[in-house]
Design a protein around this motif. Structure first.
Motif: not given
Length: 462
Positions: A20-28, A223-230
């Motif tokens: 879910v964190q990764v999916l949130i990162g994708l949207v952001l 850190l992958a969810p945060i990295a997804t945003v970047g």
């Protein structure tokens, strides 16, 4: 993934699951990328004439770059230690040689299927004849792959597989060659088998060091969810929809091919071998999602191995051999679908006809030369190897570079899914798959904290 269990540390219970964190990162990432693109550039660089990125684009770029740099830093010791330990573990596996050959055979078979799909889509969709990309974008890459480079690259220049290059400012940068590290690790691993009992102290150090390296990597993975945003935000801010639009048919061909392999070929293979498709994807999802974000099969390797053992029921001794090997050589996305469609795109764009022998060469390169991608974000190496083998213009690579990061996400996710699939299939056919673990309800994170001493004991026993 399911909700945290009682064993989940209290400090993490309030967090959503990793998926879910990764999916949130994708949207952001998409949202912030669009915002950054709408802000425009902060002037023009006087030296290069290129537009200066605004503060948001620069922030997204740095977030993604830091994550990729951390992954690349941990890859050399990870590959070496994992391969040495996995080869040593094979001595206690019944029929180890048979398992190794069957694993390689399945790697080749699925690669052939994938490249066949890529060739068919290239001929049907004809991306090179249906593109608005300008010929001015054609440019040969700064480095390319060739069979000679591939073969000479197998010979280690030094024990660490390090390569040095001089920068324009006089600085010296160090990089690593995963293939050379793989060769060194295989040699050391085989040597430990030959030495026998006397190598046990060395293997104990290797296994202990591997646990330490994996623990550091777990921290990076968190850190992958945060990295997804970047990573995704930077891609959207930099390329927007214009690049995708000019290469729309090519992008559709690539992702359609990846989807056919991931959601048709793999499920058919699973069902044919009596395995649940739902259980496979729910079990392998943590590795697949991380691969999509990180764009590195080797960086995802510890998670792939963990879900293959815990969620898919593959014996540890076999998984610790098959997964590291697959992370460096099993590339259905980067080495099969992508170069097949890309080669046809380049030929069509430049008005060149491909003969039946050329399509056979594409399949040959996909099966034999896939190790040239080396498990790191380097499908361009495989593409240039394919183009040079067919005698196609290497300038065609420049046409596709603009959207490569966007394509690489799907390619790597498909790669990692295949790297988990093959060990599960081989283990099932050999009667060593733990079906209870495979069919069990999915629980906590596959990389959740555990007692290092217990893991080390388990590794020694394996």
């Amino acid at each position: 993934m399911s909700s945290p269990t009682a064993s989940t540390p209290a400090r993490r219970r309030w967090l959503p699951s990793f998926g879910v964190q990764v999916l949130i990162g994708l949207v952001l990432g998409v949202v912030l990328g669009l915002v950054a693109r709408s802000m425009g550039a902060d002037g023009v660089d006087a030296a290069t004439g290129e537009p200066d990125p605004n503060w948001l684009t620069e922030t997204l770029t740095q977030i993604g770059s830091i994550f990729v740099t951390l992954l690349r830093t941990i890859v050399p010791p990870l590959v070496f230690l994992a391969i040495v330990a996995s080869i040593a573990n094979l001595r206690d596996v019944t029929g180890a040689a048979r398992l190794a050959w069957k694993t390689l055979a399945w790697f080749a078979a699925t690669a052939l299927i994938a490249v066949g799909i890529g060739i068919a889509l290239g001929l049907i969709i004809q991306p090179g004849n249906n593109t608005s990309v300008s010929a001015e974008a054609a440019a040969a890459p700064s480095s390319s792959g060739s069979w000679l480079d591939f073969l000479t690259g197998l010979v280690p220049a030094n024990a660490l597989g390090l390569e040095a290059s001089a920068g324009s400012d006089g600085s010296v940068g160090l990089s690593f060659n995963v293939l050379q590290i793989l060769v060194v690790a295989i040699a050391v691993g085989v040597a430990t088998l030959k030495v026998g009992e006397a190598a046990e102290p060395f293997l104990a150090i290797v296994r202990s060091a591997l646990l330490v390296v994996q623990k550091v990597l777990w921290w990076v993975i968190l850190l992958a969810p945060i990295a997804t945003v970047g990573l995704l935000g930077k891609a959207v801010a930099t390329y927007g929809w214009a690049a995708l639009g000019s290469l729309g048919s090519f992008t559709v061909a690539i992702y359609l091919g990846l989807a056919l392999v991931l959601f048709v070929v793999y499920p058919v293979l699973l069902r044919t071998n009596g395995l649940s498709v739902k259980q496979f994807f729910s079990g392998a999802w943590p590795a697949i999602s991380l691969a999509f974000v990180s764009r590195s099969s080797v960086g995802t390797m510890p998670v792939t191995q963990r879900v293959t053992e815990r969620n898919l029921g593959v014996p540890k001794a076999y998984a610790s051999f098959a997964v590291p090997l697959g992370a460096t050589t099993k590339m259905d996305g980067c080495a099969s679908i992508y170069p097949a469609v890309s080669a046809i795109f380049v030929a069509q764009f430049f008005g060149l006809d491909l003969a039946l022998t050329d399509y056979a060469l594409i399949a040959f390169v996909a099966v034999i030369g896939s190790a040239a991608t080396a498990g790191v974000t380097g499908a361009t190496v495989m593409l240039t190897l394919t183009l040079s083998t067919l005698g196609l213009p290497l300038e065609g690579v420049g046409l596709l570079l603009a959207i490569d990061p966007i394509l690489d996400m799907g390619r790597t996710a498909t790669n990692v899914a295949g790297q988990a699939l093959v060990p599960a299939l081989v283990a099932k056919r050999e009667g060593i798959l733990d079906l209870a673990a495979y069919n069990a309800p999915r629980g906590a994170k596959p990389w959740q904290d555990e007692d290092p001493a217990e893991v080390l004991d388990a590794g020694v026993r394996a």
